[in-house]
Design a protein around this motif. Sequence first.
Motif, PDB file in Angstrom:
ATOM      1  N   LEU A  87       0.829  -1.053   0.086  1.00 55.69           N
ATOM      2  CA  LEU A  87      -0.003  -0.123  -0.077  1.00 55.69           C
ATOM      3  C   LEU A  87       0.885   1.164  -0.041  1.00 55.69           C
ATOM      4  O   LEU A  87       0.525   2.172  -0.709  1.00 55.69           O
ATOM      5  CB  LEU A  87      -0.963  -0.149   1.217  1.00 55.69           C
ATOM      6  CG  LEU A  87      -1.792   1.130   1.620  1.00 55.69           C
ATOM      7  CD1 LEU A  87      -2.702   1.617   0.531  1.00 55.69           C
ATOM      8  CD2 LEU A  87      -2.479   0.805   2.896  1.00 55.69           C
ATOM      9  N   LEU A  88       1.994   1.159   0.883  1.00 51.44           N
ATOM     10  CA  LEU A  88       2.650   2.463   1.042  1.00 51.44           C
ATOM     11  C   LEU A  88       3.429   2.999  -0.355  1.00 51.44           C
ATOM     12  O   LEU A  88       3.711   3.988  -0.629  1.00 51.44           O
ATOM     13  CB  LEU A  88       4.008   2.287   1.862  1.00 51.44           C
ATOM     14  CG  LEU A  88       3.867   3.109   2.977  1.00 51.44           C
ATOM     15  CD1 LEU A  88       2.811   3.595   3.579  1.00 51.44           C
ATOM     16  CD2 LEU A  88       4.984   2.710   4.144  1.00 51.44           C
ATOM     17  N   VAL A  89       3.689   1.848  -1.214  1.00 48.79           N
ATOM     18  CA  VAL A  89       4.353   2.283  -2.614  1.00 48.79           C
ATOM     19  C   VAL A  89       3.473   1.733  -3.611  1.00 48.79           C
ATOM     20  O   VAL A  89       3.842   1.380  -4.887  1.00 48.79           O
ATOM     21  CB  VAL A  89       5.618   1.604  -2.620  1.00 48.79           C
ATOM     22  CG1 VAL A  89       6.579   2.239  -1.720  1.00 48.79           C
ATOM     23  CG2 VAL A  89       5.703  -0.034  -2.218  1.00 48.79           C
ATOM     24  N   ALA A  90       2.358   1.945  -3.363  1.00 47.08           N
ATOM     25  CA  ALA A  90       1.098   1.476  -4.559  1.00 47.08           C
ATOM     26  C   ALA A  90       1.460   2.027  -6.059  1.00 47.08           C
ATOM     27  O   ALA A  90       1.461   1.129  -6.898  1.00 47.08           O
ATOM     28  CB  ALA A  90      -0.164   1.810  -4.204  1.00 47.08           C
ATOM     29  N   LYS A 100      -1.867  -3.882  -6.825  1.00 52.08           N
ATOM     30  CA  LYS A 100      -1.785  -2.730  -7.206  1.00 52.08           C
ATOM     31  C   LYS A 100      -3.114  -1.891  -7.417  1.00 52.08           C
ATOM     32  O   LYS A 100      -3.008  -0.858  -6.942  1.00 52.08           O
ATOM     33  CB  LYS A 100      -0.763  -2.348  -8.836  1.00 52.08           C
ATOM     34  CG  LYS A 100      -0.882  -0.881  -9.120  1.00 52.08           C
ATOM     35  CD  LYS A 100       0.322  -0.720 -10.153  1.00 52.08           C
ATOM     36  CE  LYS A 100       0.403   0.673 -10.600  1.00 52.08           C
ATOM     37  NZ  LYS A 100       1.290   1.075 -11.293  1.00 52.08           N
ATOM     38  N   LYS A 101      -4.106  -2.580  -8.191  1.00 51.26           N
ATOM     39  CA  LYS A 101      -5.311  -2.039  -8.430  1.00 51.26           C
ATOM     40  C   LYS A 101      -6.144  -1.642  -6.644  1.00 51.26           C
ATOM     41  O   LYS A 101      -6.494  -0.389  -6.650  1.00 51.26           O
ATOM     42  CB  LYS A 101      -6.363  -2.828  -9.194  1.00 51.26           C
ATOM     43  CG  LYS A 101      -6.939  -2.215 -10.068  1.00 51.26           C
ATOM     44  CD  LYS A 101      -7.776  -3.084 -10.924  1.00 51.26           C
ATOM     45  CE  LYS A 101      -9.115  -3.311 -10.349  1.00 51.26           C
ATOM     46  NZ  LYS A 101      -9.905  -4.641 -11.202  1.00 51.26           N
ATOM     47  N   VAL A 102      -6.109  -2.841  -6.137  1.00 48.26           N
ATOM     48  CA  VAL A 102      -6.609  -2.644  -4.693  1.00 48.26           C
ATOM     49  C   VAL A 102      -5.963  -1.528  -3.744  1.00 48.26           C
ATOM     50  O   VAL A 102      -6.931  -0.557  -3.333  1.00 48.26           O
ATOM     51  CB  VAL A 102      -6.592  -4.012  -4.078  1.00 48.26           C
ATOM     52  CG1 VAL A 102      -7.270  -3.730  -2.878  1.00 48.26           C
ATOM     53  CG2 VAL A 102      -7.276  -5.254  -4.817  1.00 48.26           C
ATOM     54  N   ALA A 103      -4.662  -1.707  -3.851  1.00 45.30           N
ATOM     55  CA  ALA A 103      -4.097  -0.588  -2.964  1.00 45.30           C
ATOM     56  C   ALA A 103      -4.319   0.784  -3.556  1.00 45.30           C
ATOM     57  O   ALA A 103      -4.393   1.611  -2.601  1.00 45.30           O
ATOM     58  CB  ALA A 103      -2.600  -0.993  -2.871  1.00 45.30           C
ATOM     59  N   LEU A 104      -4.127   0.889  -4.831  1.00 45.93           N
ATOM     60  CA  LEU A 104      -4.448   2.525  -5.147  1.00 45.93           C
ATOM     61  C   LEU A 104      -5.661   2.963  -5.130  1.00 45.93           C
ATOM     62  O   LEU A 104      -5.998   4.294  -4.766  1.00 45.93           O
ATOM     63  CB  LEU A 104      -3.881   2.231  -6.872  1.00 45.93           C
ATOM     64  CG  LEU A 104      -2.575   2.571  -7.254  1.00 45.93           C
ATOM     65  CD1 LEU A 104      -2.663   2.789  -8.776  1.00 45.93           C
ATOM     66  CD2 LEU A 104      -2.259   4.171  -6.987  1.00 45.93           C
ATOM     67  N   ALA A 105      -6.810   1.953  -5.194  1.00 41.73           N
ATOM     68  CA  ALA A 105      -8.197   2.471  -5.129  1.00 41.73           C
ATOM     69  C   ALA A 105      -8.336   2.834  -3.820  1.00 41.73           C
ATOM     70  O   ALA A 105      -9.024   4.070  -3.486  1.00 41.73           O
ATOM     71  CB  ALA A 105      -8.948   1.186  -5.400  1.00 41.73           C
ATOM     72  N   ALA A 117      -5.028  -4.645   0.713  1.00 41.44           N
ATOM     73  CA  ALA A 117      -4.176  -3.538   0.737  1.00 41.44           C
ATOM     74  C   ALA A 117      -3.016  -4.029   1.292  1.00 41.44           C
ATOM     75  O   ALA A 117      -1.847  -3.620   1.102  1.00 41.44           O
ATOM     76  CB  ALA A 117      -4.712  -2.427   1.560  1.00 41.44           C
ATOM     77  N   ASP A 118      -3.103  -5.215   2.261  1.00 43.96           N
ATOM     78  CA  ASP A 118      -1.854  -5.556   2.914  1.00 43.96           C
ATOM     79  C   ASP A 118      -1.232  -6.844   2.234  1.00 43.96           C
ATOM     80  O   ASP A 118       0.021  -7.284   2.725  1.00 43.96           O
ATOM     81  CB  ASP A 118      -2.189  -5.941   4.508  1.00 43.96           C
ATOM     82  CG  ASP A 118      -2.482  -4.946   5.418  1.00 43.96           C
ATOM     83  OD1 ASP A 118      -1.365  -3.923   5.204  1.00 43.96           O
ATOM     84  OD2 ASP A 118      -2.945  -4.978   6.341  1.00 43.96           O
ATOM     85  N   GLY A 119      -1.987  -7.490   1.340  1.00 40.54           N
ATOM     86  CA  GLY A 119      -1.151  -8.599   0.670  1.00 40.54           C
ATOM     87  C   GLY A 119      -2.240  -9.536   0.433  1.00 40.54           C
ATOM     88  O   GLY A 119      -3.565  -9.228   0.206  1.00 40.54           O
ATOM     89  N   ILE A 120      -2.135 -10.500  -0.258  1.00 38.36           N
ATOM     90  CA  ILE A 120      -2.947 -11.641  -0.633  1.00 38.36           C
ATOM     91  C   ILE A 120      -3.277 -12.931   0.532  1.00 38.36           C
ATOM     92  O   ILE A 120      -2.328 -13.291   1.060  1.00 38.36           O
ATOM     93  CB  ILE A 120      -2.598 -12.351  -1.747  1.00 38.36           C
ATOM     94  CG1 ILE A 120      -2.450 -11.444  -2.811  1.00 38.36           C
ATOM     95  CG2 ILE A 120      -3.665 -13.386  -2.411  1.00 38.36           C
ATOM     96  CD1 ILE A 120      -1.568 -11.750  -4.321  1.00 38.36           C
ATOM     97  N   TYR A 121      -4.367 -12.577   0.970  1.00 30.96           N
ATOM     98  CA  TYR A 121      -4.720 -13.448   2.295  1.00 30.96           C
ATOM     99  C   TYR A 121      -5.220 -14.854   1.762  1.00 30.96           C
ATOM    100  O   TYR A 121      -6.327 -15.133   0.794  1.00 30.96           O
ATOM    101  CB  TYR A 121      -6.015 -12.776   2.991  1.00 30.96           C
ATOM    102  CG  TYR A 121      -5.453 -11.756   3.778  1.00 30.96           C
ATOM    103  CD1 TYR A 121      -5.244 -11.630   5.214  1.00 30.96           C
ATOM    104  CD2 TYR A 121      -5.371 -10.459   3.003  1.00 30.96           C
ATOM    105  CE1 TYR A 121      -4.486 -10.534   5.713  1.00 30.96           C
ATOM    106  CE2 TYR A 121      -5.041  -9.313   3.728  1.00 30.96           C
ATOM    107  CZ  TYR A 121      -4.692  -9.279   5.089  1.00 30.96           C
ATOM    108  OH  TYR A 121      -4.214  -7.941   5.724  1.00 30.96           O
ATOM    109  N   ASN A 122      -4.531 -16.017   2.451  1.00 24.33           N
ATOM    110  CA  ASN A 122      -5.036 -17.378   2.151  1.00 24.33           C
ATOM    111  C   ASN A 122      -5.254 -18.004   3.715  1.00 24.33           C
ATOM    112  O   ASN A 122      -4.325 -18.331   4.249  1.00 24.33           O
ATOM    113  CB  ASN A 122      -4.209 -18.233   1.142  1.00 24.33           C
ATOM    114  CG  ASN A 122      -4.200 -17.819  -0.115  1.00 24.33           C
ATOM    115  OD1 ASN A 122      -5.257 -18.087  -0.848  1.00 24.33           O
ATOM    116  ND2 ASN A 122      -3.106 -17.221  -0.512  1.00 24.33           N
TER     117      ASN A 122
END
Lengths: 392, 314
Positions: free
Chosen positions: A286-289, A299-304, A359-364
């Motif tokens: 998120l910090l460097v989206a 990228k898309k999620v973080a930028l949005a 925003a933090d990553g891909i959760y599984n």
Amino acid sequence: MRFFRKLTRRAALAMAGVAALTLAHAGTALAGDAKEPIKIGSFLAVTGPASFLGDPELKTLQLYIGKINKEGGVLGRPLKLVHYDAQHLAKKAVTFTRRLIEQDKVDLIIGGSTTGTTMAVVKLVERAQIPFISLAGASVIIDPVKKWVFKTPHTDRLAVRKIFSDMKKRGLSKLGLLSGSGGFDKSCAGNARKLAKDYGITIVADETHGKGDTDMTPQLTRIKNTPGVQAFLYCGFGAPTSIVARNFKQLGMKIPHYQSHGSASMKFIKGAQGGAEGVRLPVAALLVAEQLPDDNPQKKVALAYKRAYESAYNDSVSTFGGHAYDALMIAVNAIRRAGTTDKAKVRDAIEQTKNYIGADGIYNMSPTDHLGLDEKSFVMVEVRNGTWKLLK
Amino acid sequence: MSNLLSLRPGGLALLAAIIAAGPLVLQNGFHYNVAILAGINAMVCIGLNLLIGYAGQISLGHAGFFALGAYASAILPERFGFHPAGALLTGAVVVGLLAFAIARPILRLRGHYLAMATLGMGIIISIVLDQEVDITGGPDGMPVGDLTLFGQVVSGELAWYWLIGALLFVTTWLALNLVHSPVGRALKAVHGSEIAAAAMGVDVFHYKVLVFVFSAVLASVAGSLFAHYNGFITPDEASFIHSIQLVTMVVLGGMASIAGSIVGAVVLTVLPQMLAGFHDYEMIVFGAILMGTMILLPEGAVPTLAKRIRERLA
């Protein structure tokens, strides 16, 4: 006797008041139909020393719950946020959690900005059997796994892994470690000691500083003078991160300098007064989206999220708000998949979260992993020209 | 009416009636939670009021004693296999000895210096709890096991309510007896004028130490109960803010009034919960209520109201 008469009159008035209240209460209960809102309870540190966590978290929840309601809500029902400011205080967290569960009868709880407030309510939510997603950092929240407790922020262990892989890539194996006395610092340093061997790293210097120290030169001097030291890692949070970077520069130290995601805020760079240049740390994407490659799914999620938050509040985005965003989305997705707000089914659905891009990553998530992130969810950045530069 | 407010048996009966009527008013676990916390605070405040209101000494460090009791109940059963009741008593004895040891130098001080010294003591306790991470869990706090009494685990809000209610009753009874005994009269003399009290043959220092130790032990017991009830404690319990809250409860309810301590504790525990809905304005409203109370009821809620009622009846 006049007093008694007065007293009875007052008592009668009070009784009438109580009766009116009860009727009003019954009225609202009757008015509830299929459109009854889904209640999301939350207790965060919006004021007090941990407000830098709670403030963006609450703003994020309010922003996105508003957005979701505008788009028609969840399962055709609107979302309703019930929030209390528990500060960083465990006692308040416990009382407010009871209030959320027993008085407000919420369907799910998001909250606990700090590890202390989170751990204080674990017993309560486990007993009440209500899904709970924490926004606090430490790994003890989900390790060992607790049936009803989940969390979204990365753990210090993931950060240490990310840093150690980067060190290994650069061929650095002799580390000087400095840590503070806070809970986060201790946990991070402990993980560094434990994980070092796995990465072929030896800790040649291990220093600590006290709470509220304003000068770390003695510790850094000892690390500087340790023979063979190739890299430096500081495990800490908040103001000391800047002091360490400043002192590091003042001593003219040239070895690679690492810090944890506890330093991932613009305050660190500003406070270090130039000392932060060249410091490497793992941060949420998120910090460097903007700098992420286009094929990065995050990228898309973080930028949005970043744009929505920054345009709504005219304030720069922080990773803490991102934790709240992910928690809310994971909860909403789980309720949608479960098709109900039945607590046990929602809990199961949260546990089955797969490939959720946040925003933090891909959760599984899984029955043995109530965080669902791995070290890939971190990106390595270096401070260059007073801002974060994504490293490839 | 005036008999009910001023006489010992009447006051105790009123308290018992209010506690017994609690379940009629309290509707859910959250209500019980607030009532239990109010009861625990009231126990601390009664002890503190003996010190502040009757003996005329100030303590800004009582949260420290409260936290020591709490941590004794958290650490001793977990690490050393103590029975929870044993841990509670051990904590109380240790806190009593500690209070006794520091009372000697501290209570020779007066006014601002005494406030400073007790403040310093509270902060030292807070720092130790914060820093000894291996023992206390540090700033993140530590979980506390269940309280067992006579082989029974105290669990559920109702059981806790009756336990705290009973203990509050006993505490009030003890405090009222103390106040109406020669000791209480000696304390009032000390409050009025230490020199005059000494001239009348009152061992001023002895009584000051006695009441300081008694109030510290009460705080410790309340802390232990709180720890078991809450199930989790952090060093914030020892914080300066917590000490200030306790003193505010005593002053708001009314100094030198046992009933006032209970009223102050209940009001200041319930009020923040009622105001929680105001969100951003919570602190402003809270502050305004406190200021209004102190302006309109300068001697504290209970003594001022009791006086007005008496005047009206007369």
